[in-house]
Design a protein around this motif. Structure first.
Motif, mmCIF file in Angstrom:
data_model
loop_
_atom_site.group_PDB
_atom_site.id
_atom_site.type_symbol
_atom_site.label_atom_id
_atom_site.label_comp_id
_atom_site.label_asym_id
_atom_site.label_seq_id
_atom_site.Cartn_x
_atom_site.Cartn_y
_atom_site.Cartn_z
ATOM 1 N N HIS A 231 0.931 -1.534 0.057
ATOM 2 C CA HIS A 231 -0.132 -0.122 0.411
ATOM 3 C C HIS A 231 0.785 1.775 0.063
ATOM 4 O O HIS A 231 1.153 2.264 -0.702
ATOM 5 C CB HIS A 231 -0.854 0.279 1.709
ATOM 6 C CG HIS A 231 -2.101 1.361 1.498
ATOM 7 N ND1 HIS A 231 -3.056 1.203 0.487
ATOM 8 C CD2 HIS A 231 -1.915 2.378 2.131
ATOM 9 C CE1 HIS A 231 -2.905 2.480 0.887
ATOM 10 N NE2 HIS A 231 -3.191 3.367 2.397
ATOM 11 N N GLU A 253 1.574 6.736 -8.820
ATOM 12 C CA GLU A 253 0.870 5.324 -8.092
ATOM 13 C C GLU A 253 -0.234 4.595 -8.952
ATOM 14 O O GLU A 253 -0.319 3.662 -9.271
ATOM 15 C CB GLU A 253 -0.740 6.697 -8.027
ATOM 16 C CG GLU A 253 -0.121 7.076 -6.013
ATOM 17 C CD GLU A 253 -1.174 8.116 -6.034
ATOM 18 O OE1 GLU A 253 -2.178 8.495 -6.381
ATOM 19 O OE2 GLU A 253 -0.725 9.294 -4.834
ATOM 20 N N GLN A 254 0.555 5.941 -10.515
ATOM 21 C CA GLN A 254 0.005 4.773 -11.926
ATOM 22 C C GLN A 254 0.317 3.519 -12.302
ATOM 23 O O GLN A 254 0.327 2.703 -12.342
ATOM 24 C CB GLN A 254 -0.512 5.932 -12.878
ATOM 25 C CG GLN A 254 -1.932 7.115 -12.687
ATOM 26 C CD GLN A 254 -1.499 8.551 -13.931
ATOM 27 O OE1 GLN A 254 -0.197 8.032 -14.400
ATOM 28 N NE2 GLN A 254 -2.495 9.237 -13.686
ATOM 29 N N SER A 256 2.801 2.088 -10.223
ATOM 30 C CA SER A 256 2.454 1.447 -8.919
ATOM 31 C C SER A 256 1.656 -0.113 -9.238
ATOM 32 O O SER A 256 1.474 -0.871 -8.011
ATOM 33 C CB SER A 256 3.319 2.079 -7.493
ATOM 34 O OG SER A 256 3.746 2.260 -7.746
ATOM 35 N N GLN A 257 0.402 0.885 -10.039
ATOM 36 C CA GLN A 257 -0.758 -0.630 -10.267
ATOM 37 C C GLN A 257 0.122 -1.410 -10.796
ATOM 38 O O GLN A 257 -0.829 -3.132 -11.388
ATOM 39 C CB GLN A 257 -1.370 0.224 -11.017
ATOM 40 C CG GLN A 257 -2.760 1.641 -9.904
ATOM 41 C CD GLN A 257 -3.478 2.023 -11.278
ATOM 42 O OE1 GLN A 257 -3.791 1.242 -12.135
ATOM 43 N NE2 GLN A 257 -3.818 3.543 -10.482
ATOM 44 N N THR A 260 2.837 -5.815 -7.924
ATOM 45 C CA THR A 260 1.704 -6.920 -7.484
ATOM 46 C C THR A 260 1.831 -6.915 -5.716
ATOM 47 O O THR A 260 3.229 -6.781 -5.966
ATOM 48 C CB THR A 260 2.086 -7.834 -7.610
ATOM 49 O OG1 THR A 260 3.126 -8.952 -7.906
ATOM 50 C CG2 THR A 260 1.109 -8.212 -9.192
#
Length: 318
Positions: A231, A253-254, A256-257, A260
């Protein structure tokens, strides 16, 4: 035998929390401190980014441990002449227990003044010139400089420590390791990379200190610790130069999607199994590191420090 320090995360914690963690680190038996120097966190979930030099001043009054920035970029956002003054004052406040860790930075922090973001080879060139300026100013003499990237006119530092501040250089690849050996007083990196350490030492680093940092997430529920690490710090598993060129926390953030929880679990020691933590730290020792800095991910700092004081640091010192 390696020493073990604590890595204060300015991206996750406010100034008061960082100072309290430094106190807990000293009480737990850690022997030194790193502190990150950012303008932005890597993502909004981390949520903090205090001005590092203010926090270093507070640390000088709270603990007796040595402190180092890991790392400051003296290239774009802040002129090297200003960094020289900040580092010299920090060393005076800490009674000589300060080292300046430097690197070529990330667009995340450095692009905010709307200047261009140079490619890596140019940033290394800028770093070498910046360190020339900083070291000239550490002599206490009036300094003027007109170089390819920087200009300084009639600058002099009046508040100086007894000895010039040592400057350690961050490196993640062979070219940067060779530059660190040539222009630095030590090497900083975040992987237990034996080849990188050997390149630094053979390239002129000799017996200068090699320091490494890693993140862990202690917790009694390993899967919950993995979720916390994912997270907050999935960005650490992004490949290549993405961490140097993405300009905003939202971009991280984008990206890091794509990371896993399994990737994070494989890379970050999570949970309360002492063997996993000791194994991760010993990898740095075996790779030839002199000091290893550990950073706890998440809010349960007291639990982490109790765990390391009783279960981890005694094993490592044995």
């Amino acid at each position: 035998m390696a020493d073990f320090g604590y890595f204060l995360s300015s991206e996750e914690h406010n100034p008061a929390e960082l100072v309290e963690q430094a106190r807990m680190a000293e009480q737990a038996g850690f022997t030194s401190l790193w502190i990150s120097d950012h303008y932005h966190p890597w993502n909004d979930r981390q949520g903090q980014s205090p001005f590092v030099w203010s926090v270093v001043g507070a640390l000088s009054q709270a603990v007796s441990l040595p402190v180092e920035t890991a790392v400051t970029c003296p290239l774009v956002r802040t002129h090297p002449a200003v960094i020289a003054q900040a580092a010299a004052t920090s060393a005076v406040q800490l009674g000589g227990r300060f080292r300046l860790g430097v690197g070529t930075g990330e667009a995340l922090n450095e692009h905010i003044l709307c200047g261009p973001w140079p490619e890596a080879s140019v940033r290394l060139e800028m770093l070498e010139e910046a360190l020339q300026i900083i070291r000239k100013l550490f002599t206490g003499e009036q300094t003027s400089h007109r170089g390819k990237h920087y200009t300084v006119e009639n600058a002099r530092l009046y508040t100086l420590p007894e000895q010039p501040v040592p400057i350690d250089v961050s490196a993640f690849g062979p070219q940067a390791a060779e530059a660190a050996a040539r222009i630095g007083d030590g090497l900083i990196t975040t992987k237990p990379d034996t080849a990188l350490v050997e390149r630094f030492r053979r390239g002129g680093g000799g017996t200068n200190p090699v320091c490494g940092g890693l993140k862990v997430c202690w917790g009694t529920d390993r899967q919950e610790a993995v979720r916390t690490a994912h997270h907050l710090w999935a960005n650490e598993q992004l490949p290549g130069e993405l961490s140097q060129i993405l300009p905003t926390p939202r971009h991280f953030e984008q990206a890091s999607q794509l990371v896993t929880e399994d990737q994070v679990a494989a890379a970050v020691p999570c949970g309360d199994d002492p063997e996993a933590h000791v194994e991760a730290l010993n990898a740095y020792v075996e790779a030839g590191f002199d000091t290893v800095y550990v950073s706890q991910i998440g809010k349960d700092q007291q639990g982490f420090f109790d765990f390391y004081r009783t279960k981890i640091l005694p094993q490592l010192r044995d």
